[in-house]
Design a protein around this motif. Structure first.
Motif, PDB file in Angstrom:
ATOM      1  N   MET A   1      36.369  38.475  53.887  1.00  0.00           N
ATOM      2  CA  MET A   1      35.131  39.155  53.628  1.00  0.00           C
ATOM      3  C   MET A   1      34.870  38.849  51.967  1.00  0.00           C
ATOM      4  SD  MET A   1      33.099  41.631  55.624  1.00  0.00           S
ATOM      5  CE  MET A   1      31.475  42.028  55.298  1.00  0.00           C
ATOM      6  N   TYR A   2      33.847  38.432  51.705  1.00  0.00           N
ATOM      7  CA  TYR A   2      33.557  38.190  50.295  1.00  0.00           C
ATOM      8  C   TYR A   2      32.482  39.196  49.697  1.00  0.00           C
ATOM      9  CZ  TYR A   2      36.084  33.830  50.526  1.00  0.00           C
ATOM     10  OH  TYR A   2      37.152  32.971  50.807  1.00  0.00           O
ATOM     11  N   SER A   3      32.481  39.636  48.490  1.00  0.00           N
ATOM     12  CA  SER A   3      31.531  40.482  48.075  1.00  0.00           C
ATOM     13  C   SER A   3      30.559  39.772  46.971  1.00  0.00           C
ATOM     14  CB  SER A   3      32.334  41.512  47.132  1.00  0.00           C
ATOM     15  OG  SER A   3      33.238  42.019  48.056  1.00  0.00           O
ATOM     16  N   ILE A   4      29.619  40.598  46.508  1.00  0.00           N
ATOM     17  CA  ILE A   4      28.738  39.958  45.554  1.00  0.00           C
ATOM     18  C   ILE A   4      29.378  39.696  44.106  1.00  0.00           C
ATOM     19  CG2 ILE A   4      26.643  40.514  43.999  1.00  0.00           C
ATOM     20  CD1 ILE A   4      25.801  42.109  46.668  1.00  0.00           C
ATOM     21  N   ILE A  17      28.500  31.269  43.156  1.00  0.00           N
ATOM     22  CA  ILE A  17      28.758  32.479  43.037  1.00  0.00           C
ATOM     23  C   ILE A  17      27.947  33.196  44.248  1.00  0.00           C
ATOM     24  CG2 ILE A  17      28.508  34.875  41.451  1.00  0.00           C
ATOM     25  CD1 ILE A  17      28.733  32.645  39.412  1.00  0.00           C
ATOM     26  N   ILE A  18      28.226  34.179  44.753  1.00  0.00           N
ATOM     27  CA  ILE A  18      27.839  34.977  46.023  1.00  0.00           C
ATOM     28  C   ILE A  18      26.943  36.106  45.251  1.00  0.00           C
ATOM     29  CG2 ILE A  18      27.821  36.754  47.714  1.00  0.00           C
ATOM     30  CD1 ILE A  18      30.494  35.059  48.652  1.00  0.00           C
ATOM     31  N   GLU A  19      25.691  35.674  45.530  1.00  0.00           N
ATOM     32  CA  GLU A  19      24.787  36.854  44.349  1.00  0.00           C
ATOM     33  C   GLU A  19      23.964  37.869  45.203  1.00  0.00           C
ATOM     34  OE1 GLU A  19      20.361  34.538  44.148  1.00  0.00           O
ATOM     35  OE2 GLU A  19      21.550  34.587  42.466  1.00  0.00           O
ATOM     36  N   SER A  20      24.252  37.693  46.633  1.00  0.00           N
ATOM     37  CA  SER A  20      23.576  38.812  47.593  1.00  0.00           C
ATOM     38  C   SER A  20      23.972  38.337  48.888  1.00  0.00           C
ATOM     39  CB  SER A  20      21.970  38.824  47.465  1.00  0.00           C
ATOM     40  OG  SER A  20      21.557  37.611  48.093  1.00  0.00           O
ATOM     41  N   ILE A  21      23.997  39.598  49.629  1.00  0.00           N
ATOM     42  CA  ILE A  21      24.320  39.427  51.164  1.00  0.00           C
ATOM     43  C   ILE A  21      22.951  40.016  51.849  1.00  0.00           C
ATOM     44  CG2 ILE A  21      25.602  40.441  53.048  1.00  0.00           C
ATOM     45  CD1 ILE A  21      28.059  40.641  51.156  1.00  0.00           C
ATOM     46  N   GLU A  22      22.307  39.109  52.524  1.00  0.00           N
ATOM     47  CA  GLU A  22      21.201  39.741  53.386  1.00  0.00           C
ATOM     48  C   GLU A  22      21.232  39.421  54.892  1.00  0.00           C
ATOM     49  OE1 GLU A  22      18.114  36.756  51.742  1.00  0.00           O
ATOM     50  OE2 GLU A  22      18.591  37.252  49.738  1.00  0.00           O
ATOM     51  N   GLU A  23      20.354  40.074  55.550  1.00  0.00           N
ATOM     52  CA  GLU A  23      20.248  40.038  57.023  1.00  0.00           C
ATOM     53  C   GLU A  23      18.975  39.121  57.179  1.00  0.00           C
ATOM     54  OE1 GLU A  23      19.818  43.692  58.934  1.00  0.00           O
ATOM     55  OE2 GLU A  23      22.028  44.052  58.837  1.00  0.00           O
ATOM     56  N   GLN A  32      24.184  38.448  59.407  1.00  0.00           N
ATOM     57  CA  GLN A  32      24.232  38.633  57.905  1.00  0.00           C
ATOM     58  C   GLN A  32      24.683  37.300  57.249  1.00  0.00           C
ATOM     59  OE1 GLN A  32      26.980  41.994  57.536  1.00  0.00           O
ATOM     60  NE2 GLN A  32      25.391  43.005  56.599  1.00  0.00           N
ATOM     61  N   TYR A  33      24.122  37.218  56.047  1.00  0.00           N
ATOM     62  CA  TYR A  33      24.349  36.012  55.267  1.00  0.00           C
ATOM     63  C   TYR A  33      24.715  36.128  53.844  1.00  0.00           C
ATOM     64  CZ  TYR A  33      22.195  33.567  58.918  1.00  0.00           C
ATOM     65  OH  TYR A  33      21.580  33.087  60.284  1.00  0.00           O
ATOM     66  N   TYR A  34      25.871  35.422  53.259  1.00  0.00           N
ATOM     67  CA  TYR A  34      26.133  35.179  51.988  1.00  0.00           C
ATOM     68  C   TYR A  34      25.217  34.249  51.355  1.00  0.00           C
ATOM     69  CZ  TYR A  34      30.755  36.753  53.071  1.00  0.00           C
ATOM     70  OH  TYR A  34      31.842  37.536  53.578  1.00  0.00           O
ATOM     71  N   VAL A  35      24.376  34.760  50.202  1.00  0.00           N
ATOM     72  CA  VAL A  35      23.600  33.748  49.473  1.00  0.00           C
ATOM     73  C   VAL A  35      24.320  33.334  48.165  1.00  0.00           C
ATOM     74  CG1 VAL A  35      21.429  33.650  48.337  1.00  0.00           C
ATOM     75  CG2 VAL A  35      21.553  35.143  50.258  1.00  0.00           C
ATOM     76  N   MET A  36      24.725  32.275  48.246  1.00  0.00           N
ATOM     77  CA  MET A  36      25.493  31.782  47.145  1.00  0.00           C
ATOM     78  C   MET A  36      24.686  30.718  46.017  1.00  0.00           C
ATOM     79  SD  MET A  36      28.902  29.223  47.456  1.00  0.00           S
ATOM     80  CE  MET A  36      28.117  27.724  47.722  1.00  0.00           C
ATOM     81  N   LYS A  37      24.754  31.020  44.925  1.00  0.00           N
ATOM     82  CA  LYS A  37      23.875  30.423  43.992  1.00  0.00           C
ATOM     83  C   LYS A  37      24.908  29.368  43.345  1.00  0.00           C
ATOM     84  CE  LYS A  37      21.043  30.903  39.684  1.00  0.00           C
ATOM     85  NZ  LYS A  37      21.160  29.723  39.256  1.00  0.00           N
ATOM     86  N   MET A  38      24.435  28.242  43.261  1.00  0.00           N
ATOM     87  CA  MET A  38      25.374  26.876  42.979  1.00  0.00           C
ATOM     88  C   MET A  38      25.131  26.939  41.515  1.00  0.00           C
ATOM     89  SD  MET A  38      26.613  25.946  45.723  1.00  0.00           S
ATOM     90  CE  MET A  38      26.933  24.329  45.671  1.00  0.00           C
ATOM     91  N   GLU A  53      34.741  31.602  57.627  1.00  0.00           N
ATOM     92  CA  GLU A  53      36.260  31.291  57.677  1.00  0.00           C
ATOM     93  C   GLU A  53      36.290  29.727  58.582  1.00  0.00           C
ATOM     94  OE1 GLU A  53      40.384  32.435  59.526  1.00  0.00           O
ATOM     95  OE2 GLU A  53      39.020  34.218  58.802  1.00  0.00           O
ATOM     96  N   LYS A  54      35.342  29.651  59.583  1.00  0.00           N
ATOM     97  CA  LYS A  54      35.352  28.493  60.199  1.00  0.00           C
ATOM     98  C   LYS A  54      34.853  27.201  59.525  1.00  0.00           C
ATOM     99  CE  LYS A  54      32.983  26.790  64.453  1.00  0.00           C
ATOM    100  NZ  LYS A  54      32.266  27.004  65.688  1.00  0.00           N
ATOM    101  N   ILE A  55      33.737  27.591  58.741  1.00  0.00           N
ATOM    102  CA  ILE A  55      33.458  26.609  57.804  1.00  0.00           C
ATOM    103  C   ILE A  55      34.171  25.981  56.740  1.00  0.00           C
ATOM    104  CG2 ILE A  55      31.308  26.231  55.958  1.00  0.00           C
ATOM    105  CD1 ILE A  55      29.505  28.128  57.547  1.00  0.00           C
ATOM    106  N   GLY A  56      35.246  26.869  56.217  1.00  0.00           N
ATOM    107  CA  GLY A  56      36.002  26.699  55.295  1.00  0.00           C
ATOM    108  C   GLY A  56      35.705  27.414  53.983  1.00  0.00           C
TER     109      GLY A  56
END
Length: 161
Positions: A1-4, A17-23, A32-38, A53-56
């Protein structure tokens, strides 16, 4: 599990970088989704937490490993001897696998082939995508500019000629 704030790699997209976790609700199901900023392209990607994990999804390599990738780039074997279809399939599998050394091999192979024989439209697009994936991770790992990373790879190829 990852964090902001965690730096992660999303195979086929690159590092961010994970900038938020949203539903979000989709078809009546809340996930729930990780919102990653590229960092490159200023894009945001939503990653379902259940499938991460499945996505890699994996951690960005550290500074020491990034130095190793850059220093070993020139020594990577460029594989140019297959038909276009076979090369394309093999390269796509390497990119999808998410291993930075495999992605670096694809970048080097396509850069070398572009210099010697040129690339098809599909391979040009693949080179752009693979380079973005590789460079985005190294930018986050080394905390230096995209242009500096790209210059290092260009110089590594020049030294090999």
């Amino acid at each position: 599990m990852y964090s902001i704030g965690d730096k992660v790699v999303y195979p086929m997209y690159g590092a961010g970088i994970i900038e938020s976790i949203e539903e979000q609700e989709f078809q009546g199901i809340v996930n729930q989704y990780y919102v990653m900023k590229m960092p490159m392209g200023d894009m945001k990607v939503m990653i379902p937490m259940l499938n991460a994990e499945k996505i890699g999804i994996r951690d960005v390599i550290d500074d020491k490993e990034a130095d190793k990738v850059i220093s070993e780039f020139a020594a990577l074997e460029a594989e140019c001897e297959h038909s276009w279809n076979k090369r394309y399939r093999e390269n796509m599998l390497k990119i999808k696998g998410g291993d930075i050394y495999e992605v670096a091999t694809v970048v080097k192979t396509l850069m070398c082939r572009d210099k010697t024989k040129g690339l098809s439209t599909g391979e040009k697009k693949m080179l752009t995508n693979a380079k973005q994936i590789l460079v985005s991770e190294l930018v986050l790992a080394k905390n230096i500019a995209q242009e500096e990373i790209e210059r290092m790879f260009t110089e590594a190829l020049r030294e090999q000629e």
